[in-house]
Design a protein around this motif. Structure first.
Motif, PDB file in Angstrom:
ATOM      1  N   LEU A 185     191.771  76.005 -48.984  1.00  0.00           N
ATOM      2  CA  LEU A 185     191.213  74.865 -48.239  1.00  0.00           C
ATOM      3  C   LEU A 185     189.788  74.561 -48.662  1.00  0.00           C
ATOM      4  CD1 LEU A 185     192.551  75.631 -44.634  1.00  0.00           C
ATOM      5  CD2 LEU A 185     193.164  73.656 -46.035  1.00  0.00           C
ATOM      6  N   GLU A 186     189.042  75.603 -48.995  1.00  0.00           N
ATOM      7  CA  GLU A 186     187.629  75.405 -49.330  1.00  0.00           C
ATOM      8  C   GLU A 186     187.403  75.071 -50.796  1.00  0.00           C
ATOM      9  OE1 GLU A 186     185.836  79.046 -48.026  1.00  0.00           O
ATOM     10  OE2 GLU A 186     186.250  78.639 -45.926  1.00  0.00           O
ATOM     11  N   ASN A 187     188.266  75.567 -51.664  1.00  0.00           N
ATOM     12  CA  ASN A 187     187.945  75.497 -53.096  1.00  0.00           C
ATOM     13  C   ASN A 187     188.896  74.683 -53.957  1.00  0.00           C
ATOM     14  OD1 ASN A 187     185.706  77.254 -52.706  1.00  0.00           O
ATOM     15  ND2 ASN A 187     187.144  78.960 -52.588  1.00  0.00           N
ATOM     16  N   SER A 188     190.044  74.282 -53.418  1.00  0.00           N
ATOM     17  CA  SER A 188     191.008  73.529 -54.220  1.00  0.00           C
ATOM     18  C   SER A 188     191.354  72.233 -53.500  1.00  0.00           C
ATOM     19  CB  SER A 188     192.285  74.351 -54.430  1.00  0.00           C
ATOM     20  OG  SER A 188     191.975  75.641 -54.855  1.00  0.00           O
ATOM     21  N   PRO A 189     190.610  71.144 -53.767  1.00  0.00           N
ATOM     22  CA  PRO A 189     190.762  69.921 -52.974  1.00  0.00           C
ATOM     23  C   PRO A 189     192.180  69.350 -52.970  1.00  0.00           C
ATOM     24  CG  PRO A 189     188.844  69.769 -54.388  1.00  0.00           C
ATOM     25  CD  PRO A 189     189.528  71.032 -54.754  1.00  0.00           C
ATOM     26  N   GLU A 190     192.840  69.359 -54.146  1.00  0.00           N
ATOM     27  CA  GLU A 190     194.170  68.752 -54.181  1.00  0.00           C
ATOM     28  C   GLU A 190     195.159  69.574 -53.355  1.00  0.00           C
ATOM     29  OE1 GLU A 190     195.739  68.292 -58.111  1.00  0.00           O
ATOM     30  OE2 GLU A 190     197.439  67.065 -57.426  1.00  0.00           O
ATOM     31  N   ASP A 191     195.125  70.903 -53.517  1.00  0.00           N
ATOM     32  CA  ASP A 191     196.005  71.765 -52.735  1.00  0.00           C
ATOM     33  C   ASP A 191     195.628  71.726 -51.262  1.00  0.00           C
ATOM     34  OD1 ASP A 191     196.349  74.394 -55.266  1.00  0.00           O
ATOM     35  OD2 ASP A 191     197.432  72.504 -54.959  1.00  0.00           O
ATOM     36  N   ALA A 192     194.335  71.611 -50.981  1.00  0.00           N
ATOM     37  CA  ALA A 192     193.898  71.544 -49.583  1.00  0.00           C
ATOM     38  C   ALA A 192     194.491  70.324 -48.892  1.00  0.00           C
ATOM     39  CB  ALA A 192     192.369  71.502 -49.504  1.00  0.00           C
ATOM     40  N   ALA A 193     194.531  69.209 -49.595  1.00  0.00           N
ATOM     41  CA  ALA A 193     195.105  67.989 -48.997  1.00  0.00           C
ATOM     42  C   ALA A 193     196.583  68.198 -48.688  1.00  0.00           C
ATOM     43  CB  ALA A 193     194.905  66.798 -49.933  1.00  0.00           C
ATOM     44  N   ILE A 194     197.281  68.942 -49.557  1.00  0.00           N
ATOM     45  CA  ILE A 194     198.691  69.241 -49.310  1.00  0.00           C
ATOM     46  C   ILE A 194     198.823  70.142 -48.088  1.00  0.00           C
ATOM     47  CG2 ILE A 194     200.746  70.407 -50.219  1.00  0.00           C
ATOM     48  CD1 ILE A 194     199.624  69.679 -53.059  1.00  0.00           C
ATOM     49  N   LEU A 195     198.012  71.188 -48.023  1.00  0.00           N
ATOM     50  CA  LEU A 195     198.092  72.125 -46.895  1.00  0.00           C
ATOM     51  C   LEU A 195     197.773  71.436 -45.574  1.00  0.00           C
ATOM     52  CD1 LEU A 195     196.380  75.403 -48.239  1.00  0.00           C
ATOM     53  CD2 LEU A 195     198.817  74.923 -47.990  1.00  0.00           C
ATOM     54  N   ARG A 196     196.783  70.535 -45.593  1.00  0.00           N
ATOM     55  CA  ARG A 196     196.404  69.875 -44.340  1.00  0.00           C
ATOM     56  C   ARG A 196     197.576  69.118 -43.743  1.00  0.00           C
ATOM     57  NH1 ARG A 196     191.208  68.969 -46.659  1.00  0.00           N
ATOM     58  NH2 ARG A 196     191.786  66.912 -47.452  1.00  0.00           N
ATOM     59  N   ARG A 197     198.407  68.549 -44.614  1.00  0.00           N
ATOM     60  CA  ARG A 197     199.538  67.789 -44.094  1.00  0.00           C
ATOM     61  C   ARG A 197     200.622  68.674 -43.513  1.00  0.00           C
ATOM     62  NH1 ARG A 197     196.525  64.642 -46.664  1.00  0.00           N
ATOM     63  NH2 ARG A 197     196.612  62.429 -46.148  1.00  0.00           N
ATOM     64  N   TRP A 198     200.679  69.957 -43.921  1.00  0.00           N
ATOM     65  CA  TRP A 198     201.656  70.854 -43.332  1.00  0.00           C
ATOM     66  C   TRP A 198     201.311  71.142 -41.874  1.00  0.00           C
ATOM     67  CZ3 TRP A 198     202.339  75.291 -47.465  1.00  0.00           C
ATOM     68  CH2 TRP A 198     202.870  74.731 -48.635  1.00  0.00           C
ATOM     69  N   ALA A 199     200.047  70.948 -41.514  1.00  0.00           N
ATOM     70  CA  ALA A 199     199.610  71.264 -40.153  1.00  0.00           C
ATOM     71  C   ALA A 199     199.820  70.097 -39.198  1.00  0.00           C
ATOM     72  CB  ALA A 199     198.135  71.647 -40.158  1.00  0.00           C
ATOM     73  N   ALA A 200     200.230  68.931 -39.742  1.00  0.00           N
ATOM     74  CA  ALA A 200     200.352  67.747 -38.885  1.00  0.00           C
ATOM     75  C   ALA A 200     201.591  67.864 -38.020  1.00  0.00           C
ATOM     76  CB  ALA A 200     200.420  66.486 -39.743  1.00  0.00           C
ATOM     77  N   ALA A 201     201.617  67.097 -36.962  1.00  0.00           N
ATOM     78  CA  ALA A 201     202.749  67.130 -36.028  1.00  0.00           C
ATOM     79  C   ALA A 201     204.031  66.698 -36.703  1.00  0.00           C
ATOM     80  CB  ALA A 201     202.462  66.231 -34.851  1.00  0.00           C
TER      81      ALA A 201
END
Lengths: 116, 482, 402
Positions: free
Chosen positions: B466-482
């Motif tokens: 989340l802190e160091n890989s922006p493209e992967d972080a954007a993918i991970l953030r969407r896994w947390a959505a409702a």
């Protein structure tokens, strides 16, 4: 030549660290010792106005490599420093923590009381 | 003439600042990972941490702004942040209002596989005294319907539950007859016995199928010996057929990790991808049942498993970057905890623990257990999580039993040594059954716990991405959505 | 070009002296709608006037540049306005001061952007305020609005209340909202407010009691840090009250939009602000990230506030990503597509009120003009260096550059 009769086993390392008991709390030493479980054992003795901590690193650590004496001492001192800091933070924040918990869950208690 | 004040006029004076509670952990040379009361993370240097604790911070110095936005510091007379923290905490804990949402019916112990790690002790196929009786089933249904929550999930397990399909039919029909709750049904089956009758039934009654798929054929079959050696073939065929007839979102697969899996995570993921499944749950091996007897559990430690997990997660992210949506479900659960305050009732990731409060297990013989693993312990002679029996217990007597209250209260992470001050505590959980099985104690000594090591490892990995890989972080953030 | 909503009538006659102002609704001469005492026939030509008198209209409003001939028999009310108010149409409502003949267009039936100014008083003093506060007793405005409500077409889609701080006289204002609920039950109401009043539970409870089916409070939050927000709004303690207000509104199930006006103080930190809103207030109904209208105080503070949108585009895109990943509805207002990163385009809405919305010459050859917000015509418009027509050619060039 063999030295004192109480040499630690060849595969483990022993280190002694002492603290001034007028400024170092025992509970912080206990908490640090707890975090060290699996890496080293820690026995705390009181001697006058000092706490003596006897650390023996595990021959078969649960995590991480076997620690040498300097590394073990540094690790323990860091853990104690962290626990001391945690105690300071707790002293300054336990009051507001209780306020926040009461705000969060206090209404539930009221509801339950009302419901009989 | 309009007059405007400079920024300095709006900063709080030093004496008007207060700290909020927070946890921290050393995270490298001169770096600390800090988490606030609801688990928001920031990183501080050692000097910054000390300045913060001593309130040697001022509006405009950069550290004040970081700390304020992260709810580590507040104006003593301000109100909004403490109300915000209280509201967020209440939301995070609101899973407690849904007790008990999951009810597992072990309709038979019979099974035609003989998986070495199986949490279910094997009994051969022709011994029908290991089937649940209709009377037991109805009593269990009484208990399930007595739980306060408005929606329950009834999950059929075994052995192989399809070996007692007639009882499944009866339970579903009886449950639907009763009013007062919304119902979800799942059958956890190896799918070897899946036929049109079962599929029609599932379709008519909206029953989900959950099966095991450990990876490519040789790996799956090695984990799951079956007379005929065709477990994988049957599972894949079953999944395909079920997806076609019931719909792709009505069939799920779970993998179980064994030592043989550890070097093959890419192939396992590809197997799931090929079948069109929308994600994978990379699970650790549970230390229960046959696993302990056959020493599967001892075969690998948390580090090896974490390496396996990391490799798997990165492979999943690569698949996403190449354009295919695909999730790792455990990461998705953790990310929901870390990036939102939506309550998660997942039984193994909550404190108070999910034993009993989150799920009840009704064994074929009528005994009631606080969890599936608790039932497996009983098979090895350990009754620590047997709460009672359907014949003489009610929902209340089970949930309020001393055993359950004792296990839950003694394992609370909020009170436990190390856990209560752990930087990850807001996102972690108590697992009294695991710690009892591996250490003989519901709380466990966390520095010795592989559960703890895995949790810290996964969360550390997710934070790093989340802190160091922006493209992967954007993918991970969407896994947390409702 | 900015539509003139204020003006002075060239003539007025027949108004009684027992009150200072009147609210007037315009009707086309041939209108068959039931006549209200406030209705004036709208005439543009002498022929219109003649027909209006024949149809026995007691009151007439004339849009004309010349002199008006009225038969001596006409004893009703008359207002004459210059031709630049030719936009006036059937169903529109104006408020006119009898003595000075000054009038304001309060409502235009064929516009999607009707807003009522409620007061010029405010307890904030934002550095970029487009309606600089005045400490005056203007409670007559709420009375005028109350008089206008029965004249508004109930088919109106939406109304906005703005100011000043709309909740300055919260009891009277909430009474007006209740009138809206009763007279215009199908009209969505948006109230622009700094939200500080909602820190007071009495006021939130009164707001909740309106029970309006389509009511939204639109509240600005400029930072995730108290003193930064307070400095932008020039009021110490504002952030704390505003956030508390938002929490109380949502606690009572009320609809809330958060707005962030983007300028040199708020745009460089917009990623942090967006991430903070996504993490702490994800339950709000909408977030609007808004380009700056360079009018009012924004002109006085231009040196402190102006920031070219192309310089904050990356941060804006990341803020939008954080918010939408968290499931928050997020829109970008008042910024033309050409200055925005492509990832933001799906969120960029046509948002500028019609009466102050315009384009520049460059836009004539732009493919995206019909879905673009364009520019403000008010104040002293400042244009980004990134304003450029979007054409297929430009896309190719961009790809090459990448």
């Amino acid at each position: 030549m063999p030295q004192a009769a109480k040499l630690p086993a060849a595969s483990s390392v022993e280190v002694a660290v002492d603290f001034d008991s007028s400024i170092q709390s025992l509970s912080a030493l206990d908490a640090a010792a707890y975090r060290l479980i699996g890496t080293a054992t820690c026995q705390v003795h009181r001697a006058g106005d000092h706490y003596l901590c006897r650390l023996i690193s595990s021959a078969n650590p649960q995590k991480g490599p076997v620690l040498g004496p300097d590394e073990l001492k540094e690790r323990f001192l860091n853990l104690v420093a962290d626990e001391n800091l945690r105690a300071r933070v707790a002293a300054r924040t336990d009051g507001v923590r209780n306020v926040i918990l009461a705000l969060a869950f206090g209404a539930l208690a009221t509801n339950q009381n009302d419901a009989g | 003439m309009a007059r405007f004040s400079s920024p300095e006029a709006f900063g709080a004076a030093a004496e008007d600042l207060s700290l909020f509670p927070f946890n921290f952990e050393r995270a490298g040379v001169n770096q600390y990972l800090v988490a606030n009361l609801v688990g928001d993370f920031i990183r501080l240097t050692e000097a910054e941490l000390h300045k913060l604790v001593d309130l040697q911070i001022r509006p405009g110095d950069g550290l004040y702004e970081k700390a304020y936005a992260a709810h580590l510091v507040t104006g003593t007379n301000q109100k909004s942040q403490r109300q915000l923290l209280a509201a967020r905490l209440r939301s995070r804990m609101s899973f407690l209002q849904q007790t008990t949402p999951l009810h597992i019916f072990v309709v038979t112990l019979r099974c035609e596989h003989s998986c070495p790690y199986c949490q279910v002790s094997r009994q051969s196929t022709d011994r029908s005294r290991f089937d649940m009786s209709e009377q037991t089933a109805m009593r269990a249904l009484d208990i399930a319907f007595a739980s306060p929550t408005a929606r329950i999930k009834i999950e059929f397990q075994g052995g192989e539950p399809l070996l007692n399909f007639p009882l499944i039919r009866k339970i579903v029909a009886a449950a639907k007859q009763r009013s007062g709750k919304k119902l979800d049904f799942v059958i956890a089956s190896n799918l070897a016995l899946l036929d049109n009758t079962v599929l029609e039934f599932c379709k008519e009654n909206d029953v989900l199928l959950s099966t095991s798929l450990d990876g490519p054929a040789d790996l799956h079959n090695k984990n799951r010996p079956r007379p005929g050696g065709n477990s994988h073939e049957l599972a894949v065929a079953g999944i395909r057929r079920a997806r076609e007839i019931l719909g792709p979102d009505r069939v799920g697969a779970l993998m179980t990790t064994t030592e043989a899996s550890l070097d093959r995570v890419d192939e396992i993921i590809d197997e799931y991808l090929q079948l069109g499944l929308d994600g994978i749950f990379l699970r650790p091996l549970s230390p229960f049942g046959f696993a302990i007897k056959t020493k599967q559990f001892a075969k690998y430690d948390a580090r090896k498993w974490l390496a396996f997990y990391e490799r798997g997660l990165r492979r999943v992210l690569e698949i996403n970057r190449q354009g295919t949506p695909f999730r790792e479900f455990y990461a998705a659960l953790l990310l929901t905890r870390m990036l939102s305050d939506r309550p998660i009732g997942y039984v193994d990731l909550r404190s108070p623990a999910g034993a009993g409060l989150g799920a009840l297990v009704y064994n074929y013989d009528g005994s009631v257990f606080a969890s599936d693993e608790g039932r497996m312990l009983a098979e090895t002679g350990d009754d620590a999580f047997r709460l009672g029996h359907v014949e003489h217990d009610s929902y209340n007597s089970l949930i309020l039993s001393d055993k359950l209250i004792g296990a839950i209260s003694s394992s609370l992470t909020q009170c436990a040594p190390e856990c209560s001050t752990c930087v990850y505590e807001s996102h972690c959980g108590a697992d009294p059954v695991y710690h009892h099985a591996t250490q003989g104690d519901a709380l466990g000594i966390k520095p010795l716990s592989a559960f703890c090591a895995r949790q810290k490892g996964i969360m550390g990995l997710l934070l790093d991405i989340l802190e160091n890989s922006p493209e992967d972080a954007a993918i991970l953030r969407r896994w947390a959505a409702a | 070009m900015t539509l003139p909503l204020y003006g002075t009538a060239s003539r007025s006659a027949g108004f009684s002296s027992d009150k200072a102002r009147s609210v007037v609704r315009l009707r086309s001469v041939d209108s068959a709608a039931e006549r209200h005492v406030a209705d004036f026939a709208l005439a543009r030509t002498p022929d219109d006037i003649r027909r209006a008198i024949e149809a026995e209209w007691p009151s007439i409003l004339v849009v004309s540049d010349g002199s008006i001939d009225l038969p001596g028999t006409f004893t009703g009310r008359l207002v004459a306005v210059p031709p630049k108010y030719d936009y006036l149409a059937d169903g529109d409502v104006i408020g006119i001061d009898h003595a000075s003949r000054k009038f304001r267009t309060l409502y235009r039936r064929n516009s999607a952007h009707n807003s009522f100014l409620v007061t010029e008083r405010c307890n904030n003093y934002c550095l970029m305020c487009s309606q600089p506060p005045k400490n005056v007793d203007d409670r007559w405005i709420l009375s005028e609005i109350k008089e206008s409500l029965p004249l508004i077409d109930p088919a109106t889609g939406a109304l906005t209340f703005t100011g000043g701080e709309t909740l300055s006289d919260w009891e009277d204002f909430i009474a007006v909202l209740k009138e809206c609920r009763d007279r215009l039950p199908a009209t969505a109401i948006q109230v622009l407010t700094n939200g500080r009043a909602f820190a007071d539970s009495r006021i939130v409870d009164a707001w909740k009691d309106i029970g309006h089916p389509f009511l939204m409070a639109a509240i600005p939050v400029y930072a995730s840090v108290d003193h930064v927000h307070d400095h932008v709004v020039q009021a110490k303690g504002a952030f704390d009250e505003t956030i508390l207000g938002i929490l109380k509104l949502k606690d009572r199930g009320q609809r809330v939009e958060i707005r962030v006006v983007l300028h040199a103080l708020t745009a460089p930190i917009i990623e942090d602000t967006g991430r903070w809103i996504a993490r702490n207030l994800p339950f709000v109904d909408h977030v609007a990230l808004m380009g700056l209208e360079n009018t009012g105080f924004a002109i006085a503070n231009d040196a402190m506030l102006w920031m070219d949108p192309v310089d904050y585009g990356d941060g804006l895109a990341r803020a939008v990503d954080h918010l939408s990943a968290a499931g928050v509805n997020v829109s970008v207002y008042n910024l033309p597509k050409c200055v925005l990163p492509k990832s933001v385009w799906p969120h960029a809405l046509q948002s500028i009120s019609d009466w102050k919305n315009g384009f520049v010459e460059e836009c004539d050859r732009c493919d995206a003009k019909t879905t673009c917000s364009g520019f403000f015509t008010t104040g002293r418009p400042r244009f980004s260096r990134g304003v450029r027509a979007i054409t297929a050619q430009r896309d190719e060039l961009t790809t090459l550059a990448d």
